[in-house]
Design a protein around this motif. Structure first.
Motif, short mmCIF file in Angstrom:
data_model
loop_
_atom_site.label_atom_id
_atom_site.label_comp_id
_atom_site.label_asym_id
_atom_site.label_seq_id
_atom_site.Cartn_x
_atom_site.Cartn_y
_atom_site.Cartn_z
N ILE A 27 -4.60 1.96 1.50
CA ILE A 27 -3.64 0.88 1.23
C ILE A 27 -3.28 0.90 -0.25
O ILE A 27 -2.11 0.74 -0.62
N GLU B 275 0.44 1.53 -1.84
CA GLU B 275 1.05 0.61 -2.80
C GLU B 275 1.51 1.36 -4.05
O GLU B 275 2.56 1.06 -4.62
N LEU C 200 -3.53 -5.95 3.35
CA LEU C 200 -2.21 -5.73 3.95
C LEU C 200 -1.27 -6.87 3.59
O LEU C 200 -0.09 -6.66 3.30
N LEU D 74 0.27 -6.54 0.11
CA LEU D 74 1.05 -5.32 -0.18
C LEU D 74 2.50 -5.72 -0.51
O LEU D 74 3.08 -6.56 0.17
N THR E 197 5.86 -4.33 5.53
CA THR E 197 4.86 -3.89 6.50
C THR E 197 5.20 -4.48 7.87
O THR E 197 5.63 -5.62 7.97
N THR F 246 -2.48 8.83 6.46
CA THR F 246 -1.53 7.81 6.88
C THR F 246 -0.13 8.39 6.99
O THR F 246 0.78 7.70 7.42
#
Lengths: 245, 73
Positions: A75, A79, A108, A111, A115, B51
């Motif tokens: 994550i 970002e 999440l 972010l 998303t 990912t």
């Protein structure tokens, strides 16, 4: 040393025969022969939350698990990478560790890039906060989400905890879900404590369209709708950026 | 045998520690993979942890594929 041996082996063998062997091996192992070959840089990355969400205790390797120590750096990388413009979160999880699940959900939610989450199969237990943490959420028609009170061994840092401690922990989950979705606290708690739906437990198994009706999830849809929404959000973000300048 | 307990199964029946060393996460071509060691001292892909959806379209990154352990980056 090992590498040299490997290359020698490859140059000796007939490429055709090797290819056939490869195909046979794939059929044996995967039941499929090939997937399309292409390398393409993509502006949308996809994060899969599958199996159990692993917490502080490492699960044996036969368990399919999502480990937060893998997901959180990913994550962060998403970002940071300027080429990535959006993130699709695919969920098919049975839940797991409350703290690890909330950690992923909070990451999440914070972010800055658009998303979209999509629940396929199941987004149970602590999968619920993860599903609602995204800016927009989808659920397939047959997917389900089990909402139930947190159940623990009662051991926290090796010590049995008080009811108040567990109640506070549950309150964090309820607050997160109600903050990030359209469901009201009353409705969420009603689903959480309803009887007769689960064997020897309280809670509700919410099926796709019902989850949308309760306001937990934004829309029923599949991958096409989710990608379309994500692209729209990316475009909206871009035009917003140009307007400011 | 039925155990009526709220303790999770993995706390009662602890897995042998050798089970944990079978699989590990390594980087290959800059992509994280969950791998298992084969008898031939190669790595066999168990799960692709990338990912980037494009990484899943390449045959050499598919689960079941093997690569020599020296290719690890």
């Amino acid at each position: 040393m090992e590498k040299e041996r490997y290359i020698a082996f490859e140059s000796e063998s007939d490429p055709n025969r090797e290819k056939n062997e490869q195909v046979a091996e794939n059929i044996q192992q995967l039941g499929q022969t090939n997937v399309p070959q292409m390398t393409q840089d993509t502006n949308i990355h996809c994060l899969t939350i599958v199996g159990q969400i692993e917490g502080h205790i490492q699960l044996p390797p036969q368990n399919k698990a999502t480990k937060y120590e893998h997901v959180i750096p990913q994550i962060v990388a998403i970002e940071q990478n300027p080429n990535i413009e959006g993130l699709l979160v695919v969920l098919n999880t049975v839940g797991g560790d409350v703290e690890a699940g909330l950690a992923i959900a909070e990451m999440l939610a914070s972010l800055s890039k658009p998303t979209v989450s999509i629940v396929l199969g199941g987004g149970h237990s602590i999968g619920v906060p993860i599903a609602v943490s995204c800016h927009y959420s989808f659920i397939t028609e047959t997917a389900t989400m089990t909402i139930h009170p947190i159940r623990l061994t009662g051991l926290v840092i090796g010590v049995p905890q008080t009811f108040e401690y567990l109640d506070k922990m549950q309150e964090r989950v309820v607050r997160f879900v109600t903050k990030h979705s359209k469901i009201t606290e009353e409705k969420f708690k009603e689903l959480m404590f309803s009887k007769g739906n689960l064997t020897r437990d309280i809670g509700t198994n919410v099926v796709g369209p019902d989850a949308v009706q309760y306001g937990l999830i934004d829309e029923v849809g599949g991958v096409a709708q989710a990608m379309k929404k994500l692209r729209e959000m990316i475009d909206a973000k871009k035009s917003e950026g140009t307007m400011l300048q | 045998m039925i155990l009526y307990t709220m303790m999770p199964e993995h706390l009662i029946f602890q897995t042998d520690s050798s089970e944990y060393t079978k699989q590990k996460v390594i980087y290959y071509d800059g992509i994280p993979f969950l791998v298992e060691e084969t008898e031939t001292k190669e790595w066999q892909i168990v799960r692709n942890l990338s990912t980037n959806p494009a990484d899943f379209l390449q045959q050499k990154y598919a689960p079941g594929e093997r690569f020599p352990s020296s290719f690890e980056t």
